[in-house]
Structures are given as structure tokens and as C-alpha cells.
Design a protein around this motif. Structure first.
Motif, mmCIF file in Angstrom:
data_model
loop_
_atom_site.group_PDB
_atom_site.id
_atom_site.type_symbol
_atom_site.label_atom_id
_atom_site.label_comp_id
_atom_site.label_asym_id
_atom_site.label_seq_id
_atom_site.Cartn_x
_atom_site.Cartn_y
_atom_site.Cartn_z
ATOM 1 N N LEU A 8 -74.612 6.890 34.661
ATOM 2 C CA LEU A 8 -74.464 8.362 34.218
ATOM 3 C C LEU A 8 -73.931 9.187 35.321
ATOM 4 O O LEU A 8 -73.019 10.035 34.902
ATOM 5 C CB LEU A 8 -75.858 8.791 33.757
ATOM 6 C CG LEU A 8 -75.629 10.315 33.171
ATOM 7 C CD1 LEU A 8 -74.680 10.331 31.765
ATOM 8 C CD2 LEU A 8 -77.042 10.696 32.443
ATOM 9 N N LEU B 69 -72.356 14.065 25.014
ATOM 10 C CA LEU B 69 -73.720 13.975 25.612
ATOM 11 C C LEU B 69 -73.380 14.373 27.236
ATOM 12 O O LEU B 69 -74.538 14.962 27.825
ATOM 13 C CB LEU B 69 -74.083 12.593 25.779
ATOM 14 C CG LEU B 69 -74.411 11.925 24.301
ATOM 15 C CD1 LEU B 69 -74.621 10.468 24.304
ATOM 16 C CD2 LEU B 69 -75.662 12.595 23.922
ATOM 17 N N ALA C 254 -75.733 17.320 29.158
ATOM 18 C CA ALA C 254 -76.229 16.949 30.431
ATOM 19 C C ALA C 254 -75.958 18.013 31.626
ATOM 20 O O ALA C 254 -76.871 18.249 32.578
ATOM 21 C CB ALA C 254 -75.715 15.593 30.996
ATOM 22 N N VAL D 181 -81.759 21.324 27.386
ATOM 23 C CA VAL D 181 -81.328 20.914 26.171
ATOM 24 C C VAL D 181 -81.575 21.719 25.163
ATOM 25 O O VAL D 181 -82.676 22.114 24.946
ATOM 26 C CB VAL D 181 -81.925 19.298 25.883
ATOM 27 C CG1 VAL D 181 -81.464 19.050 24.585
ATOM 28 C CG2 VAL D 181 -81.559 18.472 27.106
ATOM 29 N N LEU E 224 -82.835 13.394 23.193
ATOM 30 C CA LEU E 224 -81.974 13.704 24.233
ATOM 31 C C LEU E 224 -82.440 13.592 25.792
ATOM 32 O O LEU E 224 -81.909 13.230 26.516
ATOM 33 C CB LEU E 224 -81.339 14.901 24.047
ATOM 34 C CG LEU E 224 -79.974 14.731 22.696
ATOM 35 C CD1 LEU E 224 -79.871 16.473 22.635
ATOM 36 C CD2 LEU E 224 -79.177 14.008 22.859
ATOM 37 N N LEU F 206 -81.291 11.299 28.758
ATOM 38 C CA LEU F 206 -81.061 11.985 30.068
ATOM 39 C C LEU F 206 -81.833 12.011 31.333
ATOM 40 O O LEU F 206 -81.660 12.521 32.294
ATOM 41 C CB LEU F 206 -80.512 13.551 29.824
ATOM 42 C CG LEU F 206 -79.268 13.850 28.764
ATOM 43 C CD1 LEU F 206 -79.515 15.458 28.261
ATOM 44 C CD2 LEU F 206 -78.217 13.290 29.131
ATOM 45 N N GLU G 94 -84.796 13.305 31.678
ATOM 46 C CA GLU G 94 -85.483 14.480 31.837
ATOM 47 C C GLU G 94 -87.063 14.682 31.269
ATOM 48 O O GLU G 94 -87.525 15.604 31.516
ATOM 49 C CB GLU G 94 -84.679 15.728 31.353
ATOM 50 C CG GLU G 94 -83.294 15.947 31.930
ATOM 51 C CD GLU G 94 -82.583 16.948 31.476
ATOM 52 O OE1 GLU G 94 -81.288 16.954 31.648
ATOM 53 O OE2 GLU G 94 -82.952 17.690 30.565
#
Length: 523
Positions: A413, A454, A458, A463, A516, A520, A522
């Protein structure tokens, strides 16, 4: 003076430049020009400075397409106080036109005006020809206006050159030029109508057909070039039945098909009938006294790939080799597609290597097939290497999207985000940062668009509470009434381990906030 005498005279002049003077030196330069010996012609002209030796050396430059030398020789004539004639300027203009140096041609016309040299239509026609070859239709139209303002009466040749410049899609301008020709009582030619047909292009194939059918109204008898141009436009405009009808109607026009006609028919069959009919047409060409070329085989092989007949591709490649036909990009594309079907990613990569050895630059489509083969085999590092080596990877959105998607597939990523921050893609229509409309995309494009969405999320400070909404449509306009995008999107989300729900009534897929956050990193 015979050529041998000329050559002997030139040899003597080389030993003693004072051996030839004026007219005799000019005769030798002309003989050299006729033999396309432009270097020797220029050399002798520079030794025997005379207006006629220089003018004849300009003729040599024209035959050798030496536009830089022709411009330099014109400057040298000015330096030697040899006032160039209209003929000399005409030779330079012709050389520039044939070499597609249209901007230099425009400068030449301005130079002639500054030197008070009379302008004539042949000068404009030569520069117009260069505009046509370079598809510079705006410059061509301006030049036609300039010619008229210079009190020159346009003819069919000059207007045809302007029409040729409009072939890349300036169809309205092309129609206007034809109308202007008729108003000036200039008779259109086959070249005029063929240029108009190509300018109309596939989106307006019905108008192109109308031009062909009404050609006799312009007292033009259609030839094979005009019929082929119309058939090609119809075929590319998805009216394959029209293309076939035009090809089959050639005998009624007292015309005989050529291999270009055959390739149009092959393309029509490949798009709409399938590999069996396309193959039968290919094998029938010799009986029609036509010799198939590489394009004929490439079209048939592409159709065979789409029909899943990969073994047929190998057979056709063998036949191409027996006929000693040169492989082109389409050939390697077909072979790479077979390797993709057979999950042979190494062989697909080898196609790019072999194409380079043949001096070919593989097209975006061919490289995309190889990238797809590697992605299917989960050879992420090979995918990234291919995309980084591609000249288009820095500027082509499709390849940059593939690069980012491959980074995501490989679980990298940070690299995907770095590439995206460098220059975001054009993207898709978004009503809000977390709502992506995929309506007009193909399935593979939709997958890439989701990956980019996506990446967008990020980059946000946080989000959105409502998560990510992917509008796929309900499939009302798809074959069978089922959305073709939704399965592709759901498969991608499954591969990325992203939980999602489907709202069939709204035609959308919803990825909740917690999913999400987990993706990601998080959470």
C-alpha cells in the motif's frame, strides 16, 4: 548531353572547377539531379555559383527529400546576390511539402512576401500538401483563406490538399470545404470524396455511405480507393453488413477487390460472424487471386483468440512463416493472448522480448495482455517491472492504474500511495469523496477505479462515517438485465478481504467504515 558525357565533364570540373561555366555546369547539375545524386549536385553548384546551378541543385534536393539543404541553398543564393526565382521557391516549397515540413512552408511564403516574389497557387498547394500529410487542418484552412486573399483562384488540387488535412476528424470543416468548392464551380474528384469519407469517420458511416452513393451527382465515378474507404468506415462504425455489401458489389461497379478490400471483409466477419467464417474467408483469398498479408492473418488470429481457438493461432503462425510474412505488433498480441489463456506468463513476457528483437515497439494493448498474464499468475514483481519499463507508465493512466492496482495486489500500500500522490489519475465521476460512479466503465476499468477510490480514502484525514459507496447500476441496460460490473467489483473486494453489502434497488455496493479502517490499517 548524354549522361556519360555529363559524368566526364563533372569529373573534369572536380579536378579543375574553372573547366565548367554557367549553362554547362547547370546541365551537369541537372543530370546529377535526375540520377538522385544530390550530394554531388550541391557540391558542384557551390563550386560553380550561378543561379541555374543552384536552381537545378534545388531540384536534386526535391528528389532526395533533403529539405534542410533546400532551405540552406536558398539562403546561399541570397548571400551570393542570386535572386531566387518563383521556380526556385516552388522547388523548395515542394520539398517542404513532401517532407511534411508544413511550418517551414508557411515561413517560406512569408519570406516570399518580404522579398516581393510573386506568389502562385503551386506554392500554396505544395505547402497545403505538407499540412495534409501532417493532419494540420487548421493551418490548411488558414492557408486556403490566405491564397484567396492573395488574389489567387483556388483549384481542385489545392482544395483536395485542404480536405486531406481534415481526415483525422474535422468532418464539419471537410463538408464546408466541399460546399465551398461547389460554390466556386470546382469539380470534386475521387480524392475529394475519399478524404471526406475518412473525415466523416466511423461515427458518421451512414453519411459516408451517402457520399459514395451520391458521387455521380458530382460527376465522379467511384474507384476502388473510394469504395474501400467507405467500407472501412462502415466496418469500424460497426455496420459490418454495409462493409460486406460494398465489397460484394464491386463487380457491379466494374471494380476488382484488392487485399485491402479483403482485410475489411475479414475485419467485418471477425467482429460479427466468428472465427469459422473469418478463417474460411482467409483461405478463400488465393482463389480470388488475392495474396493475404500480415494484417489478414492478424485479424483472423485475433478472432480465433476471442473464440478460444488458441491452437488455430499456432497453425496460422506456421502458415505466416511459410509465406515469409513479417510479424507485426498484432501478431505478437495474438500470441501473447494465447499464452495468457494458457497461464504461460513467461511465454507472454518472451513475446515482448521477441518483438523488440524484430525492431517493434509493442503497443499499449500488447503490453496490457502481457501484464494481465502476469497478474493472473500473481507474478506481482514481474508486473511492476514491466510497468516500470514501459515508456507509457509515466504518462498513460491505464498503465499507472495497473501499477497501483498491482502494488495493492502485492500488499504494498505505501508504494501505491506514493505513486498516486505523484500524479492522481483522471478518476471517475464522483458526487462525494466516498461515492464512486462506475456506470460507464468496463469491468477491468471498474476494478482499477475501486482501487483508486481506496487510495483516495487513504489520503483523507478520516474515513467517512458512511463508508464507501460504489454505484454499479442495476443492469437495466446490460444484456440479460444483470449488472456486469457488480460481480467484478464484489470479486475485487473479496480478494482484498473487504466486507461489503449489495443494495440491489439502488444498484450499488456498500463498504462499511469498519471494513475500510481494517483494510487501511487504522483500526
Amino acid at each position: 548531353m548524354a549522361w556519360r558525357t555529363m559524368r566526364a565533364a563533372h569529373a573534369a570540373a572536380a579536378r579543375n572547377p574553372r573547366f565548367l561555366r554557367g549553362e554547362s555546369a547547370a546541365d551537369v547539375v541537372m543530370a546529377l539531379a535526375e540520377e538522385a545524386r544530390w550530394q554531388q549536385a550541391i557540391s558542384l553548384a557551390q563550386k560553380q555559383v550561378h543561379w541555374k546551378t543552384y536552381q537545378n541543385s534545388l531540384q536534386a534536393c526535391r528528389k532526395g527529400l533533403q529539405w534542410e539543404w533546400s532551405v540552406q541553398l536558398l539562403d546561399e543564393m541570397q548571400m551570393h546576390s542570386l535572386r531566387p526565382s518563383s521556380t526556385a521557391y516552388g522547388l523548395v516549397a515542394s520539398t517542404l511539402g513532401r517532407a511534411t515540413q508544413w511550418s517551414k512552408g508557411l515561413q517560406l511564403i512569408q519570406t516570399m512576401r518580404g522579398d516581393a516574389v510573386p506568389l502562385h497557387l503551386k506554392i500554396f498547394s505544395a505547402v497545403l500538401s505538407g499540412c495534409g500529410e501532417a493532419q494540420q487542418w487548421q493551418a490548411a484552412v488558414a492557408l486556403l483563406d490566405d491564397a484567396e486573399q492573395s488574389a489567387l483562384q483556388l483549384d481542385t488540387v489545392a482544395c483536395n490538399a485542404g480536405m486531406m488535412a481534415c481526415k483525422t476528424g474535422a468532418w464539419e470543416t471537410s463538408v464546408a470545404l466541399l460546399t465551398a468548392m461547389l460554390q466556386r464551380q470546382l469539380a470534386p474528384s475521387v480524392v475529394t470524396l475519399a478524404a471526406l469519407v475518412e473525415a466523416l469517420g466511423p461515427p458518421r458511416w451512414a453519411k459516408a455511405l451517402q457520399v459514395l452513393e451520391e458521387s455521380r451527382r458530382f460527376t465522379v465515378v467511384p474507384d476502388l480507393v473510394l469504395v474501400n474507404a467507405t467500407a472501412s468506415v462502415a466496418c469500424r462504425g460497426s455496420s459490418w453488413t454495409t462493409a460486406l455489401a460494398l465489397a460484394e458489389g464491386l463487380p457491379q461497379r466494374a471494380l476488382q477487390a484488392d487485399v485491402f478490400t479483403a482485410n475489411i471483409v475479414l475485419s467485418s466477419l471477425a467482429q460479427n460472424k466468428g472465427w469459422q467464417d473469418t478463417l474460411a474467408m482467409l483461405h478463400s483469398l488465393p482463389r480470388r487471386t488475392l495474396r493475404p498479408n500480415t494484417i489478414s492473418f492478424n485479424t483472423t488470429m485475433s478472432c480465433a483468440v476471442q473464440g478460444g481457438r488458441w491452437q488455430l493461432v499456432y497453425e496460422l503462425l506456421d502458415e505466416m512463416n511459410r509465406r515469409k510474412l513479417r510479424w507485426m505488433d498484432g501478431t505478437f498480441n495474438a500470441l501473447a493472448s494465447v499464452h495468457e489463456l494458457n497461464s504461460s506468463w513467461e511465454a507472454a513476457v518472451q513475446c515482448l522480448v521477441d518483438a523488440s528483437k524484430e525492431g517493434l515497439q509493442p503497443s499499449v494493448m500488447t503490453r496490457a495482455v502481457v501484464v494481465s498474464a502476469c497478474r493472473k499468475a500473481q507474478q506481482w514483481h514481474q508486473v511492476l517491472a514491466l510497468l516500470e519499463q514501459s515508456e507509457d507508465s509515466a504518462r498513460d493512466d491505464l498503465f499507472r492504474a495497473s501499477y497501483m492496482a498491482s502494488c495493492l495486489d502485492a500488499g504494498d500500500l505505501p508504494t501505491a500511495l506514493a505513486a498516486y500522490r505523484e500524479r492522481p489519475l483522471r478518476g471517475t465521476a464522483q458526487r462525494q469523496p466516498n461515492v464512486v460512479d462506475l456506470h460507464l466503465l468496463q469491468p477491468e476499468e471498474a476494478r482499477l477505479a475501486v482501487c483508486c477510490a481506496l487510495l483516495d480514502l487513504a489520503l483523507l484525514p478520516q474515513v467517512p462515517v458512511t463508508g464507501l459507496v460504489l454505484v454499479t447500476g442495476r443492469g437495466s441496460h446490460s444484456e440479460g438485465g444483470q449488472s456486469i460490473l457488480r460481480p467484478a467489483v464484489l470479486q475485487l473486494l473479496s480478494e482484498l478481504r473487504l466486507k461489503a453489502s449489495v443494495n440491489s434497488n439502488r444498484g450499488s455496493v456498500h463498504v462499511p467504515k469498519h471494513a475500510l479502517l481494517s483494510f487501511l490499517g487504522e483500526a
